[in-house]
Design an enzyme around this catalytic site. Structure first.
Site, mmCIF file in Angstrom:
data_model
loop_
_atom_site.group_PDB
_atom_site.id
_atom_site.type_symbol
_atom_site.label_atom_id
_atom_site.label_comp_id
_atom_site.label_asym_id
_atom_site.label_seq_id
_atom_site.Cartn_x
_atom_site.Cartn_y
_atom_site.Cartn_z
ATOM 1 N N LYS A 7 -50.912 99.242 -102.927
ATOM 2 C CA LYS A 7 -50.261 97.952 -103.187
ATOM 3 C C LYS A 7 -51.291 96.885 -103.559
ATOM 4 C CE LYS A 7 -46.259 98.732 -100.187
ATOM 5 N NZ LYS A 7 -45.402 98.163 -99.129
ATOM 6 N N LYS A 31 -56.163 112.249 -95.432
ATOM 7 C CA LYS A 31 -56.273 111.499 -96.684
ATOM 8 C C LYS A 31 -56.404 112.384 -97.920
ATOM 9 C CE LYS A 31 -56.115 107.674 -94.367
ATOM 10 N NZ LYS A 31 -54.884 106.839 -94.402
ATOM 11 N N ASP A 85 -49.306 110.070 -95.302
ATOM 12 C CA ASP A 85 -49.728 108.707 -94.964
ATOM 13 C C ASP A 85 -48.504 107.871 -94.630
ATOM 14 O OD1 ASP A 85 -51.590 106.779 -94.489
ATOM 15 O OD2 ASP A 85 -52.480 106.826 -96.483
ATOM 16 N N TYR A 99 -57.548 107.077 -76.243
ATOM 17 C CA TYR A 99 -57.646 106.766 -77.674
ATOM 18 C C TYR A 99 -58.096 107.987 -78.479
ATOM 19 C CZ TYR A 99 -58.807 104.499 -82.044
ATOM 20 O OH TYR A 99 -58.856 104.171 -83.373
ATOM 21 N N ASP A 148 -47.417 100.392 -83.030
ATOM 22 C CA ASP A 148 -48.056 101.668 -83.337
ATOM 23 C C ASP A 148 -48.114 102.689 -82.208
ATOM 24 O OD1 ASP A 148 -48.693 103.085 -85.549
ATOM 25 O OD2 ASP A 148 -50.677 102.255 -85.805
ATOM 26 N N GLY A 173 -58.227 94.005 -90.884
ATOM 27 C CA GLY A 173 -57.252 95.081 -91.039
ATOM 28 C C GLY A 173 -55.914 94.560 -91.523
ATOM 29 N N LEU A 183 -51.683 100.833 -97.869
ATOM 30 C CA LEU A 183 -51.665 99.501 -98.477
ATOM 31 C C LEU A 183 -52.637 99.375 -99.636
ATOM 32 C CD1 LEU A 183 -51.463 97.309 -95.250
ATOM 33 C CD2 LEU A 183 -49.596 98.055 -96.730
ATOM 34 N N VAL A 184 -53.619 100.276 -99.741
ATOM 35 C CA VAL A 184 -54.591 100.212 -100.838
ATOM 36 C C VAL A 184 -53.881 100.267 -102.180
ATOM 37 C CG1 VAL A 184 -56.437 101.490 -101.992
ATOM 38 C CG2 VAL A 184 -56.548 101.098 -99.530
ATOM 39 N N ASP A 222 -18.286 107.991 -68.364
ATOM 40 C CA ASP A 222 -19.216 107.675 -69.449
ATOM 41 C C ASP A 222 -18.633 107.782 -70.851
ATOM 42 O OD1 ASP A 222 -19.183 110.619 -69.127
ATOM 43 O OD2 ASP A 222 -20.650 110.523 -70.755
ATOM 44 N N HIS A 230 -46.549 102.496 -87.445
ATOM 45 C CA HIS A 230 -47.279 102.355 -88.706
ATOM 46 C C HIS A 230 -47.693 103.693 -89.311
ATOM 47 C CE1 HIS A 230 -47.811 97.922 -88.663
ATOM 48 N NE2 HIS A 230 -47.649 98.094 -87.357
#
Length: 737
Positions: free
Chosen positions: A377, A276, A370, A89, A143, A29, A374-375, A676, A167
């Site tokens: 790049k 996507k 997104d 998750y 992340d 990754g 990175l694809v 304060d 990310h």
């Protein structure tokens, strides 16, 4: 010696179990690849989940995994159960945070059980880092799965250097505020010293959200939070440019690839996910073939979709939708010798992907949203001949760095089709020129530069110390408590808003709660104590809340004074004539800035802008101050800058002006003042040198000590109150004897 600790949801090592055999393999990754060299050079421990649920492992397996990861990979595994994975998750991280942060509120699910699991697993990660953590260590957390972890570490290790990098996108305030647990997430993130994002848009959204939801002030690149400054930065993640540019790969040998000779080729590489925009790009390709028939049998679309979350119904439905669209296009436009779309529902090795890059004329990267991508790049770096071109949507983070690519609206099929056509027909000289600029940029800002830049910024941010406040009271708490306990005559000057209570959307809502009233009751009934509540507020709410207690009240910055069992008295005779000329100016700006409002006080005007958009404040505040300064220059007025408030008042009154009225000839041997904001600086300056002056929160101050928040103030006052309770207990025992 301090060390750097890396923390992410997954380790850079994947553990698999087949039968009784455990296997270990390095992940490929973007994050794992990017930090691999740094971790090896620095020896930094990396904390994360190994990839296997706890129920699938024996005790021997767990010992072997821990030993192997520690010895050969310098990694520390976090043990997660099937229930953790299902709720933390797949549940909260990917059914709540992921869709919401990618602007899909209709796909966002709220479940208190998944939120509890998210809290629990973040705590598990803290418990994993705690045994290896030292006070001066640097921690880099990655992340959206671990957004509560920075605050957990901060609470136990206040000196630690904590960095967090998101990310994925950070959404606009309008989207983020729909999250049920929005304040908890923000407070979790603000435990960091440095928070990094991919683009300036995400930073702008974060600033706006913190201002609107938490009322926090910010500078150009930082947020004032409690007693600290949290730095915010843009760090677009790079790639290992040299790897993609110089890596030699074999040409794809599949029979299907032989059919590409003489054809123009399009390429799309995505993980199976609704963010996507895969169906949208297929519809755009269909539009291209319909609108420009000259491309029939001249172009081929290689659609690579990596399987993801196949057990989730919505993802399976998405795969079916993609399959149906591919079949529809191939059935409508395909011929015996030509298939328009080649659909690969599989993952490829890095080497195979590079080969695809080098044999594709156009890369179509059109996510609906997104964080980076990175694809795009990788493709630019791999095309060393500079004859390929990227078509990228403006909602991909990488678009901000690849401005020379063809940028399109991901929701506009026609625009994508035209973008693909323009990329295919772009002259070679223009493609070479554009790609050279992008390649030079990616070469400079590669993955190694990204790592170095973030960690250097984290080190720099934690080196910056507050110049005027020397001591964190938490480090000297016992001495001040002992001084209080040993004193025979004490006076405590206590600011109200932001010191005894948190800020509220409007001043009327910041009423004292039962705990605060009980605490003040205990302190004020101690015969050794004189308790003075100092406030910028008008005297009416203070009368309503506190007049029946044994408290001295100071309102309107010192204009009004109330002693127990007496009437309010004015400390300075004032006039309100000036309000006629100042109020209309404030009203003009209030009308221009939604969220601002004017608070009318007896002899002052306060203009609040806590819940205005940060950009609007940055635009209008200098103008407002300048206009007000021109108006009051001939009057005996001043502008007091508070926390997201401007107050116009007579220069002769301040919180410090009433201090002598209490201290004169009283011989207090414990003097305590706390506040304060800027209005309390006059109080701090008026106190004798041996007094305990305390600034709450961040910012320059004349105070000698600092506490981070109103909660910490209450904790300290509670310790003071315990002194009386202990004394009362001893007295009752003696009486009983």
């Amino acid at each position: 010696m301090s060390k750097t600790i890396l923390i992410s949801n997954r380790l850079p090592v994947t553990v698999n179990k087949e039968g009784d055999q455990l296997t270990f393999s390095e992940s490929i990754g973007g994050l794992a690849t990017g930090l691999k060299s740094y971790q090896k050079e620095s020896g930094s421990p990396w904390i994360g989940w190994s990839g296997i649920a706890e129920e699938s492992l024996t005790q021997q397996d767990k010992r072997q995994i821990t030993s192997e990861l520690s010895t050969n990979y310098h990694c520390v595994p976090v043990s997660l159960t099937e229930d953790d994975l299902e709720k933390y998750y797949f549940g909260f991280s990917n059914n709540t945070i992921w869709p919401l942060f990618h602007y899909f509120p209709n796909k966002t699910h709220y479940d208190f059980r998944t939120w509890e699991a998210y809290q629990r697993v973040n705590r598990k990660f803290f418990e994993a880092v705690d045994p290896i953590m030292d006070e001066e260590d640097m921690v880099w957390i990655h992340d959206y799965q671990l957004m509560l972890l920075p605050q957990m570490i901060r609470e136990k290790y206040p000196k630690a250097k904590i960095g967090f990098f998101l990310h994925i996108p950070f959404p606009s305030y309008e989207i983020f505020r729909t999250l049920i647990w929005r304040e908890e997430i923000l407070h979790g993130l603000l435990g960091a010293d440095l928070i990094g994002f991919h683009t300036y848009n995400y930073v702008r959204h974060f600033f706006s959200t913190c201002t609107r939801l938490l009322g926090l002030g910010h500078k150009i690149n930082a947020i004032s939070y409690e007693d600290r400054t949290v730095h915010i930065g843009v760090f677009p993640m790079g790639i290992d440019y040299d790897f993609f540019a110089s890596h030699s790969v074999d040409t794809l040998r599949e029979e299907s690839y032989e059919n590409m000779k003489g054809m123009r080729t399009l390429l799309s590489i995505d993980r199976l996910d609704y963010t996507k925009g895969i169906p949208e790009k297929l519809k755009a390709y269909k539009r291209l073939l319909a609108k420009y028939p000259e491309y029939k049998e001249k172009v081929r679309f290689n659609l690579i979709v990596a399987p993801s979350r196949e057990k989730v119904d919505s993802y399976e439905k998405l795969r079916q939708q993609i399959t149906e669209l591919v079949g529809e296009i191939n059935g409508m436009y395909g011929t015996v010798n030509w298939m328009p779309v080649w659909f690969y529902f599989q993952s490829f090795s890095q080497e195979k992907l590079i080969s695809f890059y080098r044999h594709s004329d156009v890369l179509v990267v059109t996510p609906l949203r997104d964080g980076m991508n990175l694809v795009a790049k990788e493709y630019v770096a791999a095309r060393t001949d500079r004859l390929g071109m990227v078509v990228i949507s403006e909602t991909a983070g990488a678009a901000s760095e690849l401005g020379e690519a063809v940028i399109v609206n991901a929701n506009d099929y026609n625009a994508i089709a035209i973008g693909i056509k323009n990329a295919l027909e772009m002259p070679a000289e223009e493609k070479i020129s554009r790609n050279k600029i992008m390649q030079d940029r990616l070469k400079r800002y590669n993955i190694h530069f990204w790592v170095h830049t973030f960690l250097e910024a984290l080190s720099r941010s934690t080196r910056e110390k507050e110049a005027t406040v020397q001591i964190d009271l938490n480090r000297d708490r016992s001495s001040i408590v002992n001084a209080y306990q040993g004193a025979g005559k004490r006076i405590l000057f206590l600011d109200y808003d932001g010191t005894l209570v948190d800020f509220a959307p409007t001043p009327e809502l910041a009423k004292p709660d039962g705990r605060l009233l009980n605490l003040l009751q205990t302190l004020s009934t101690d015969p050794k104590n004189t308790i003075v509540i100092t406030s910028e507020r008008d005297k009416r709410p203070l009368t309503q809340w506190f007049s029946r207690m044994n408290l001295h009240l100071v309102s309107s910055h010192g204009l009004w004074l109330l002693h127990p069992n007496q009437d309010w008295q004015m400390t300075v005779p004032l006039s309100n004539e000036w309000k006629r000329s100042i109020r209309p100016i404030l009203q003009v700006y209030t009308d221009r800035m939604p969220g601002s409002f004017i608070e009318e006080k007896d002899y002052s005007l306060a203009w609040h802008y806590r819940f205005c958009e940060p950009d609007a404040v940055d635009t209008w505040l200098p103008s407002i101050k300048a206009n007000l300064m021109n108006m009051i220059s001939s009057l005996n007025l001043g502008i007091l800058q508070g926390k997201n408030v401007l107050e116009i008042k007579d220069n002769r009154i301040s919180k410090g002006s009433v201090t002598p009225l209490f201290l004169r000839d009283q011989n207090y041997n414990f003097i305590f003042g706390i506040g304060d904001d800027q209005s309390n600086e006059d109080l701090f300056r008026s106190l004798p040198e041996d007094a305990y002056s305390i600034k709450v929160g961040s910012g320059d101050s004349q105070a000698a000590y600092r506490l981070k928040s109103w909660k910490a103030v209450r904790q300290l006052l509670q310790q003071f109150a315990e002194t009386k309770k202990q004394t009362d207990t001893k007295s009752s025992h003696l009486t009983a004897r």
